[in-house]
Design an enzyme around this catalytic site. Structure first.
Site, PDB file in Angstrom:
ATOM      1  N   LYS A   1      39.435  43.784  39.643  1.00  0.00           N
ATOM      2  CA  LYS A   1      40.242  43.167  38.580  1.00  0.00           C
ATOM      3  C   LYS A   1      41.346  44.115  38.121  1.00  0.00           C
ATOM      4  CE  LYS A   1      41.392  40.261  35.260  1.00  0.00           C
ATOM      5  NZ  LYS A   1      42.126  41.027  34.271  1.00  0.00           N
TER       6      LYS A   1
ATOM      7  N   GLU B   1      49.820  42.539  39.564  1.00  0.00           N
ATOM      8  CA  GLU B   1      50.507  41.668  38.603  1.00  0.00           C
ATOM      9  C   GLU B   1      51.695  42.385  37.961  1.00  0.00           C
ATOM     10  OE1 GLU B   1      49.278  40.219  34.196  1.00  0.00           O
ATOM     11  OE2 GLU B   1      47.835  39.715  35.777  1.00  0.00           O
TER      12      GLU B   1
ATOM     13  N   HIS C   1      44.005  43.929  40.693  1.00  0.00           N
ATOM     14  CA  HIS C   1      44.682  42.639  40.480  1.00  0.00           C
ATOM     15  C   HIS C   1      45.764  42.783  39.427  1.00  0.00           C
ATOM     16  CE1 HIS C   1      45.230  39.066  37.941  1.00  0.00           C
ATOM     17  NE2 HIS C   1      45.021  38.323  39.010  1.00  0.00           N
ATOM     18  N   ASN C   2      45.427  43.417  38.315  1.00  0.00           N
ATOM     19  CA  ASN C   2      46.402  43.572  37.236  1.00  0.00           C
ATOM     20  C   ASN C   2      47.532  44.506  37.634  1.00  0.00           C
ATOM     21  OD1 ASN C   2      44.512  42.007  35.911  1.00  0.00           O
ATOM     22  ND2 ASN C   2      44.650  43.145  34.003  1.00  0.00           N
TER      23      ASN C   2
END
Length: 483
Positions: free
Chosen positions: A189, A196, A192-193
């Site tokens: 996660k 992003e 993922h960020n």
């Protein structure tokens, strides 16, 4: 409440917006009965009153909450990261029993998750660090979920999470999978960020170049992004960018983007990504520049101090309609680099911490629900399906061809940005990373010579094995140091 009154198969602790929406999502799925608890009973009761259709089991103490849950008890924590999470974990451990499952659905640092999993395991309970992406809307309607923790706990938890996860539009697969042990879920996660951050910065740079160099207005750029969203760049972030650029401020009638202060905030996960990459010696330059760009945007005093001292700026170059397509191709190639760097970090983290992470499975659960959902995640899953040992996403034949096809346009855009004085740090860093991987020789050879000169750090030779040192302060003879 007695054990015979246990009626909920899942519980949620922490009922701020994310927790409340997740609880509502759980309650809306057939087969789920949801117990809810908040340290403020008023918030618990207000949520139940506002949504009677959810059939929430309301509780006012941790003991009541535990008693309301069927065994093995399963609770999802949705509270602020840090000390608040530790406090709730301790409270649950006091009322839970061996075999019960505690899930942290917040944005926790993976190191903390590793520590917590070990401590909870020693008490006979299961601890799962689950990354949840999609924001408030995703929590309510279907997020992408990245759970770690013991595989045994996923037997109970998996069907519950699958019931609320987003569904991939291509095949209806729930966007959730068991990522790996202890901190693996929160690690993925975090990355993922980080991706992003890079994705948003790259889109911002594309907009800035189209406006400042291309001379286009926000509404025109919005139409272009909407068109791009029907092709290879199709993604949630491209979609919402068109919406933001098309919006007009109702008070001033100016483009909405022009009335927003140009200072981007951060909540820490991008910084964690870069810090972790540095500790593992993994180059994530595109992601790093995206984090630094937010930092520059916030240095308001420095920007105001420096701006008046620069008395001349480059003249804006003249471009034609082909510039728009060049920017599109540069954006696509740079996005591929961001994902390539992110997956490189995931696999390096897996090797460092002993996680068995399937990168293709990660790509698949990012296809819906999460912020970086995009069409080409299917291509990423295919790439790792063809070669599970793929060294870099850019080494895959499909992506190698796509980036090569964008090469000339990418270079024109980066050069134009430099000539125009328009900052494009993520575009530039992504191109430099690509060129570094493509180079037969890097100046690292000279750096290693310098290191040996001032610090006797040794070097390797291209023509024979071993580590060597040159006597720089003496007769400059060479000796092998590892013989």
């Amino acid at each position: 409440m007695t054990s015979s009154q246990a009626s909920a198969n899942i519980g949620v602790v922490g009922l701020a917006v994310m927790g409340a929406n997740l609880a509502r999502n759980l309650a809306s799925r057939e087969g789920n009965t949801v117990a809810i608890y908040n340290r403020s009973p008023e918030r618990t009761n207000n949520l139940a009153a506002a949504h009677p259709e959810a059939g929430f089991v309301t509780t006012e103490t941790m003991q009541e909450f535990a008693d309301s849950l069927q065994r093995p008890r399963t609770a999802i924590i949705m509270v602020q990261a840090g000390k608040a999470t530790d406090a709730v974990i301790d409270q649950l451990c006091e009322v839970f029993e061996p075999g019960d499952i505690i899930v942290d659905g917040g944005n926790a640092l993976f190191d903390d998750t590793i520590r917590r999993e070990r401590a909870v395991r020693e008490r006979g309970l299961h601890f799962v660090g689950a990354g949840i992406s999609g924001g408030e809307e995703g929590a309510l309607n279907g997020p992408s979920i990245m759970p770690g923790g013991p595989a045994e706990s996923y037997e109970t938890l998996g069907p519950i999470l699958e019931s609320i996860a987003a569904r991939a539009p291509e095949d209806g697969t729930p966007c959730v999978t068991h990522v790996g042990t202890d901190g693996a879920g929160h690690f993925v996660k975090m990355v993922h960020n980080g991706i992003e951050y890079a994705d948003m910065q790259l889109i911002g740079e594309a907009y800035d170049l189209l406006r400042r160099v291309g001379g286009l207005e926000p509404a025109q750029i919005a139409d272009m992004f909407a068109e791009w969203n029907r092709g290879d760049l199709e993604s949630y972030l491209i979609e919402i960018t068109a919406e933001v650029l098309r919006h007009v401020d109702p008070e001033t009638n100016a483009p909405f983007v022009d009335i927003i202060v140009d200072r981007a905030g951060m909540k820490g996960t991008g910084t964690w990504t870069v810090q972790t990459a540095l500790s593992l010696a993994v180059p994530v330059s595109g992601i790093g520049e995206a984090v630094f760009a937010r930092g520059v945007s916030g240095r308001t005093a420095q920007r105001e101090a420096v701006r008046p001292t620069i008395t001349s700026r480059p003249e804006m170059p003249v471009v034609d309609e082909s510039f728009v397509e060049d920017v599109r191709l540069a954006l696509y190639a740079s996005k591929v680099i961001a994902y390539a760097q992110g997956f490189d970090l995931i696999l390096s983290g897996a090797e460092e911490y002993g996680w068995d992470i399937n990168p293709g499975a990660v790509a698949k659960i990012w296809r819906a629900g999460c912020i970086i959902r995009a069409r080409f995640l299917n291509r990423i899953a295919d790439a790792y399906g063809r070669d599970p040992q793929l060294q870099s996403l850019i080494a895959d034949p499909y992506f190698a061809g796509e980036v090569a096809a964008s090469d000339a346009a990418w270079r024109r855009v980066v050069a134009t940005a430099a000539y125009a004085g328009v900052p494009a740090p993520a575009f530039g860093a992504s191109l430099s990373y690509y060129d570094s991987l493509a180079s037969d020789r890097l100046p690292a050879a000279l750096i290693q010579g310098q290191r040996d000169f001032f610090g006797a750090h040794t070097y390797g030779r291209v023509d024979k094995p071993g580590a060597f040192h040159t006597d720089w302060s003496g007769d400059r003879t060479e000796r092998r140091t590892d013989a």
